[in-house]
Design a protein around this motif. Structure first.
Motif, PDB file in Angstrom:
ATOM      1  N   PHE A   1      56.082  46.682  47.690  1.00 54.27           N
ATOM      2  CA  PHE A   1      54.815  46.509  48.205  1.00 54.27           C
ATOM      3  C   PHE A   1      53.970  45.972  47.182  1.00 54.27           C
ATOM      4  CE2 PHE A   1      50.680  47.875  49.498  1.00 54.27           C
ATOM      5  CZ  PHE A   1      50.513  47.254  50.591  1.00 54.27           C
ATOM      6  N   GLN A   2      53.115  44.841  47.491  1.00 57.30           N
ATOM      7  CA  GLN A   2      51.810  44.543  46.734  1.00 57.30           C
ATOM      8  C   GLN A   2      50.827  44.083  47.736  1.00 57.30           C
ATOM      9  OE1 GLN A   2      52.527  41.482  43.327  1.00 57.30           O
ATOM     10  NE2 GLN A   2      54.536  41.789  43.760  1.00 57.30           N
ATOM     11  N   GLU A   3      49.637  44.519  47.127  1.00 52.37           N
ATOM     12  CA  GLU A   3      48.497  43.680  47.957  1.00 52.37           C
ATOM     13  C   GLU A   3      47.561  43.244  47.004  1.00 52.37           C
ATOM     14  OE1 GLU A   3      46.050  46.822  50.046  1.00 52.37           O
ATOM     15  OE2 GLU A   3      47.031  48.394  48.615  1.00 52.37           O
ATOM     16  N   THR A   4      46.547  42.395  47.579  1.00 49.39           N
ATOM     17  CA  THR A   4      45.462  41.652  47.028  1.00 49.39           C
ATOM     18  C   THR A   4      44.199  41.706  47.653  1.00 49.39           C
ATOM     19  OG1 THR A   4      44.904  39.826  45.492  1.00 49.39           O
ATOM     20  CG2 THR A   4      46.187  39.333  47.589  1.00 49.39           C
ATOM     21  N   VAL A   5      43.301  41.777  47.053  1.00 50.15           N
ATOM     22  CA  VAL A   5      41.864  41.156  47.988  1.00 50.15           C
ATOM     23  C   VAL A   5      41.217  39.946  47.019  1.00 50.15           C
ATOM     24  CG1 VAL A   5      41.392  43.807  48.375  1.00 50.15           C
ATOM     25  CG2 VAL A   5      40.519  42.751  46.292  1.00 50.15           C
ATOM     26  N   ASP A   6      40.611  39.447  47.988  1.00 52.47           N
ATOM     27  CA  ASP A   6      39.955  38.072  47.539  1.00 52.47           C
ATOM     28  C   ASP A   6      38.642  38.352  46.709  1.00 52.47           C
ATOM     29  OD1 ASP A   6      41.738  36.743  49.301  1.00 52.47           O
ATOM     30  OD2 ASP A   6      40.181  36.087  50.682  1.00 52.47           O
ATOM     31  N   ALA A   7      38.032  39.434  47.050  1.00 52.78           N
ATOM     32  CA  ALA A   7      36.937  39.889  46.120  1.00 52.78           C
ATOM     33  C   ALA A   7      36.979  41.337  45.968  1.00 52.78           C
ATOM     34  CB  ALA A   7      35.618  39.429  46.868  1.00 52.78           C
ATOM     35  N   ALA A   8      36.895  41.712  45.060  1.00 54.93           N
ATOM     36  CA  ALA A   8      36.950  43.237  44.696  1.00 54.93           C
ATOM     37  C   ALA A   8      35.495  43.841  44.284  1.00 54.93           C
ATOM     38  CB  ALA A   8      37.695  43.245  43.275  1.00 54.93           C
ATOM     39  N   ASP A   9      35.744  45.246  44.771  1.00 58.98           N
ATOM     40  CA  ASP A   9      34.391  45.996  44.348  1.00 58.98           C
ATOM     41  C   ASP A   9      34.561  46.783  43.052  1.00 58.98           C
ATOM     42  OD1 ASP A   9      35.751  48.332  44.932  1.00 58.98           O
ATOM     43  OD2 ASP A   9      35.208  48.341  46.988  1.00 58.98           O
ATOM     44  N   PRO A  10      33.688  47.526  42.342  1.00 54.71           N
ATOM     45  CA  PRO A  10      33.916  48.205  41.143  1.00 54.71           C
ATOM     46  C   PRO A  10      34.960  49.053  41.422  1.00 54.71           C
ATOM     47  CG  PRO A  10      31.656  47.902  41.595  1.00 54.71           C
ATOM     48  CD  PRO A  10      32.309  47.401  42.934  1.00 54.71           C
ATOM     49  N   ALA A  11      35.248  49.676  42.668  1.00 52.28           N
ATOM     50  CA  ALA A  11      36.338  50.750  42.750  1.00 52.28           C
ATOM     51  C   ALA A  11      37.755  50.481  42.603  1.00 52.28           C
ATOM     52  CB  ALA A  11      35.958  51.803  43.779  1.00 52.28           C
ATOM     53  N   TRP A  12      37.787  49.103  43.086  1.00 51.42           N
ATOM     54  CA  TRP A  12      39.159  48.366  43.309  1.00 51.42           C
ATOM     55  C   TRP A  12      39.857  48.387  41.951  1.00 51.42           C
ATOM     56  CZ3 TRP A  12      42.638  47.916  47.165  1.00 51.42           C
ATOM     57  CH2 TRP A  12      43.593  46.976  46.876  1.00 51.42           C
ATOM     58  N   GLY A  13      41.158  48.720  41.861  1.00 51.13           N
ATOM     59  CA  GLY A  13      41.904  48.414  40.818  1.00 51.13           C
ATOM     60  C   GLY A  13      43.391  47.592  40.987  1.00 51.13           C
ATOM     61  N   GLY A  14      43.525  47.079  41.968  1.00 50.09           N
ATOM     62  CA  GLY A  14      44.423  46.119  42.244  1.00 50.09           C
ATOM     63  C   GLY A  14      44.403  44.846  42.123  1.00 50.09           C
ATOM     64  N   ASN A  15      45.338  44.067  42.606  1.00 54.07           N
ATOM     65  CA  ASN A  15      45.193  42.600  42.427  1.00 54.07           C
ATOM     66  C   ASN A  15      44.174  41.989  43.152  1.00 54.07           C
ATOM     67  OD1 ASN A  15      47.954  42.179  41.175  1.00 54.07           O
ATOM     68  ND2 ASN A  15      48.599  42.735  43.299  1.00 54.07           N
ATOM     69  N   VAL A  16      43.355  40.825  42.418  1.00 54.46           N
ATOM     70  CA  VAL A  16      42.335  40.068  43.023  1.00 54.46           C
ATOM     71  C   VAL A  16      42.829  38.748  42.873  1.00 54.46           C
ATOM     72  CG1 VAL A  16      39.862  39.227  42.720  1.00 54.46           C
ATOM     73  CG2 VAL A  16      40.579  41.683  42.006  1.00 54.46           C
ATOM     74  N   GLY A  17      42.539  37.994  44.217  1.00 57.53           N
ATOM     75  CA  GLY A  17      43.127  36.922  44.374  1.00 57.53           C
ATOM     76  C   GLY A  17      43.731  36.631  45.678  1.00 57.53           C
ATOM     77  N   VAL A  18      43.905  35.273  46.246  1.00 55.13           N
ATOM     78  CA  VAL A  18      44.553  34.923  47.505  1.00 55.13           C
ATOM     79  C   VAL A  18      46.050  35.568  47.474  1.00 55.13           C
ATOM     80  CG1 VAL A  18      42.909  33.007  47.975  1.00 55.13           C
ATOM     81  CG2 VAL A  18      45.063  32.809  46.694  1.00 55.13           C
ATOM     82  N   ILE A  19      46.309  35.788  48.540  1.00 58.44           N
ATOM     83  CA  ILE A  19      47.895  36.420  48.884  1.00 58.44           C
ATOM     84  C   ILE A  19      48.861  35.336  48.205  1.00 58.44           C
ATOM     85  CG2 ILE A  19      48.531  35.306  50.897  1.00 58.44           C
ATOM     86  CD1 ILE A  19      49.502  38.184  51.839  1.00 58.44           C
ATOM     87  N   THR A  20      48.690  34.094  48.339  1.00 61.51           N
ATOM     88  CA  THR A  20      49.890  33.244  47.660  1.00 61.51           C
ATOM     89  C   THR A  20      50.033  33.156  46.149  1.00 61.51           C
ATOM     90  OG1 THR A  20      48.220  31.575  47.553  1.00 61.51           O
ATOM     91  CG2 THR A  20      49.495  31.475  49.571  1.00 61.51           C
ATOM     92  N   GLN A  21      49.127  34.136  45.753  1.00 61.66           N
ATOM     93  CA  GLN A  21      49.310  34.207  43.962  1.00 61.66           C
ATOM     94  C   GLN A  21      50.370  35.344  43.822  1.00 61.66           C
ATOM     95  OE1 GLN A  21      45.489  35.443  42.887  1.00 61.66           O
ATOM     96  NE2 GLN A  21      44.860  33.133  42.166  1.00 61.66           N
TER      97      GLN A  21
END
Length: 101
Positions: free
Chosen positions: A64-84
Motif C-alpha cells: 500500500f502506498q499513498e500520496t497527496v498533492d499538497a502536504a501540511d506540516p503534519a504529513w509524513g508521507g509521499n507528496v506528488g501526483v499518484i503517477t509518481q
C-alpha cells in the motif's frame, strides 16, 4: 482475475467504487497474487476511510502506498501526483490486472 496480481489505483473519491473490489480481494486473499493499492488525494484531510487505509498499510500481504498533492506540516508521507508512485512498482504485465477509478 483469479490468480493474477492486482493493482488498485484510485484518487480522492475514486476510492469509493474501488473499495468493494479491494474488500473482495482481501476476503478471498488466497485466490489472488500480489495486491498493490495506490491511493492519492489533493490534501491529507481529503483522505477517506482512514482506518481502512491504516489497516491496508500495515498488512503483510498488501503493498500500500499513498500520496497527496499538497502536504501540511503534519504529513509524513509521499507528496506528488499518484503517477509518481508507479516508478516503484515491479509488476509483470502478463500476470497483472489493474483496477482504477
Amino acid at each position: 482475475l483469479r490468480g493474477l496480481d492486482l493493482l488498485f489505483v484510485c484518487g480522492g473519491i475514486g476510492l469509493v467504487p474501488v473499495r468493494s473490489a479491494i474488500h473482495h480481494a482481501l476476503d478471498h486473499r488466497r485466490e489472488y497474487g500480489r495486491l498493490t493499492i495506490l491511493y492519492g488525494t489533493r490534501r491529507p484531510e481529503d483522505r477517506l476511510f482512514i482506518k481502512e487505509l491504516y489497516e491496508w498499510k500495515t498488512r503483510d500481504d498488501v503493498a500500500f502506498q499513498e500520496t497527496v498533492d499538497a502536504a501540511d506540516p503534519a504529513w509524513g508521507g509521499n507528496v506528488g501526483v499518484i503517477t509518481q508512485l508507479f516508478r516503484a512498482l515491479s509488476l509483470d504485465p502478463a500476470r497483472s490486472a489493474a483496477i482504477r477509478a
